[in-house]
Scaffold this motif. Structure first.
Motif, PDB file in Angstrom:
ATOM      1  N   GLY B  15     -30.262 -18.891  -8.448  1.00 18.90           N
ATOM      2  CA  GLY B  15     -29.784 -17.538  -8.219  1.00 18.90           C
ATOM      3  C   GLY B  15     -28.334 -17.306  -8.607  1.00 18.90           C
ATOM      4  N   ARG B  16     -27.609 -18.387  -8.778  1.00 15.67           N
ATOM      5  CA  ARG B  16     -26.212 -18.263  -9.197  1.00 15.67           C
ATOM      6  C   ARG B  16     -26.121 -18.324 -10.717  1.00 15.67           C
ATOM      7  N   ALA B  17     -24.956 -17.933 -11.223  1.00 13.88           N
ATOM      8  CA  ALA B  17     -24.738 -18.004 -12.668  1.00 13.88           C
ATOM      9  C   ALA B  17     -24.441 -19.444 -13.083  1.00 13.88           C
ATOM     10  N   ALA B  18     -25.035 -19.857 -14.177  1.00  9.82           N
ATOM     11  CA  ALA B  18     -24.738 -21.164 -14.766  1.00  9.82           C
ATOM     12  C   ALA B  18     -23.870 -20.934 -15.991  1.00  9.82           C
ATOM     13  N   LEU B  75     -26.031 -18.291 -18.069  1.00  9.99           N
ATOM     14  CA  LEU B  75     -27.345 -17.889 -17.550  1.00  9.99           C
ATOM     15  C   LEU B  75     -27.052 -17.126 -16.269  1.00  9.99           C
ATOM     16  N   PRO B  76     -27.212 -15.826 -16.254  1.00  3.82           N
ATOM     17  CA  PRO B  76     -26.666 -15.023 -15.150  1.00  3.82           C
ATOM     18  C   PRO B  76     -27.286 -15.296 -13.786  1.00  3.82           C
ATOM     19  N   HIS B  77     -28.552 -15.596 -13.737  1.00  3.30           N
ATOM     20  CA  HIS B  77     -29.227 -15.851 -12.456  1.00  3.30           C
ATOM     21  C   HIS B  77     -30.173 -17.038 -12.664  1.00  3.30           C
ATOM     22  N   ALA B  78     -29.610 -18.223 -12.551  1.00  4.46           N
ATOM     23  CA  ALA B  78     -30.379 -19.415 -12.882  1.00  4.46           C
ATOM     24  C   ALA B  78     -31.584 -19.585 -11.949  1.00  4.46           C
TER      25      ALA B  78
END
Lengths: 109, 118
Positions: B15-18, B75-78
């Protein structure tokens, strides 16, 4: 549009046997590549071609041969299989981006 | 082809950015930055590419520094399905670069192993 097609998907060879890995692309790309990938490792370039009739060695060409008689096909030949050639082999063609086949898993025993 | 340097591995919470960095300090003016990823032992999959402007598509964003010596794949929402090896490569679109060297020889580095955890 099939993209890049590799055959076979799996193969077991005995030491000293020969085989040809087939690669065909239907995108009319000039650039084609063969890579091998050992377990847990990155992609190593074996041979590449910039057009029909033109091929060149990559990083790990020993034990392999290629030919490029047509734009579509780029077969990879193993003449005397060795256990060190156990690997997954990927073919790719490049237009504006690279398209990869799904790989051939080769085991030499 | 210009060489690239990437971290060996990175972690990211679901859910976090990668944010995956790549250094390509020897990139030529007409060479593009490409990103690919490889999931399990499948064939590498194209993600995105760019020349000097930032790019965005349905999969990711690509941020290229003004001097073009480095870039970041976002990746905005991993998700867990984004766990893969990510490769950064640079390559020109023509047959030869400005120095007359063929773009034909295309090699991959070791890439970054991204692990997305719950």
């Amino acid at each position: 549009n099939a993209g890049v097609t590799q055959t076979p998907k799996f193969r077991i060879l005995k030491i000293g046997q020969s085989m040809t890995l087939q690669c065909t692309q239907d995108m009319n790309h000039n650039y084609m590549y063969w890579y091998r990938q050992d377990p847990g490792m990155g992609l190593k370039l074996i041979y590449y071609s910039v057009g029909a009739g033109i091929t060149d060695k990559g990083e790990v060409p020993n034990g392999y041969n290629v030919s490029r008689s047509t734009t579509e096909d780029f077969p990879l030949r193993l003449e005397l299989a060795a256990p060190s050639q156990t690997s997954v082999y990927f073919c790719a063609s490049w237009g504006a981006e690279a398209f990869f086949g799904q790989g051939t898993r080769l085991t030499v025993v | 082809d210009a060489k690239t340097t990437q971290p060996t591995s990175m972690d990211c919470a679901e859910g976090r950015a990668a944010n995956l960095p790549c250094n390509h300090s020897t990139i030529s003016g007409n060479e593009y930055v490409y990103w690919y990823r490889q999931i399990h032992s499948q064939g590498p999959q194209y993600i995105i590419h760019g020349l000097k402007n930032n790019e965005t598509n349905e999969m990711a964003s690509l941020i290229i520094t003004e001097d073009r010596k480095s870039s970041t794949l976002i990746l905005p929402h991993a998700t867990l399905r984004d766990t893969a090896v990510y490769y950064c490569i640079v390559r020109g679109l023509g047959a030869f670069n400005a120095g007359g060297t063929s773009y034909g020889k295309l090699t991959f580095g070791q890439g970054t192993i991204l692990t997305v955890h719950p």
